[in-house]
Write a protein that holds these residues in place. Structure first.
Motif: not given
Length: 180
Positions: A168-177
């Motif tokens: 499965k694809r797992v999405y992780t946030d690396l940076y938010r602005t």
């Protein structure tokens, strides 16, 4: 690292979209369904990049986000790529402040190209993927084609990493602005 820039959806919208998936399944629609954690709006797919590209990416996103105020988007309707007659991706549509969305996306795209990132040149079509490889031959979807799912405020842009984990694809946030 496989990366993309996107907009994360609020939990309430994710819940409503998950309920919509259940409704589609009850109608007999089959496919590879996206998990609620993976619902998002992609602004720019970056592909495989080295970790040393992160400083340039985060600076670019911060710079472009500062030029935009938060805006509203609505989620409604059902569509497919390339078409409902020959679908490979089933999605919900986005409406609302589309000019603000497209301007934000275009500015990010142009800035990334200026910084030597190689990007896809196909036309941007805002959507939220519900399922890949859908199958719904002989199923009347007219009752859900114009359904409304809610609206939300876009207040930030996210740099996501996409990894495969147990198929499965797992999405992780690396940076938010934040949009200012």
């Amino acid at each position: 690292m496989r990366l993309f820039v996107g907009i994360e959806l609020p939990d309430e919208i994710k819940r409503v979209l998950l309920e919509f998936q259940s409704e589609l399944k009850q109608l007999g629609v089959k496919g590879l369904w996206k998990s609620a954690e993976n619902f998002h709006v992609t602004l720019e797919f970056l592909g495989e990049l080295e970790p040393n590209s992160l400083p340039t990416l985060t600076e670019t996103l911060s710079k472009r986000a500062r030029n935009h105020k938060p805006f509203h988007l609505s989620i409604e309707g059902l569509g497919a790529f390339p078409s409902l007659k020959r679908p490979h991706t089933l999605w919900t549509a986005i409406s609302g402040s589309l000019n603000a969305l497209h301007q934000l996306r275009d500015e990010i795209h142009i800035e990334l190209v200026k910084n030597s990132f190689v990007l896809e040149e196909r036309q941007f079509k805002s959507h939220i993927t519900m399922a890949s490889r859908p199958q719904f031959d002989d199923i009347d979807l007219s009752c859900v084609r114009t359904k409304k799912f809610g609206e939300f405020m876009v207040a930030e842009v996210v740099l996501f990493e996409s990894r495969a984990s147990y198929g499965k694809r797992v999405y992780t946030d690396l940076y938010r602005t934040k949009l200012l």
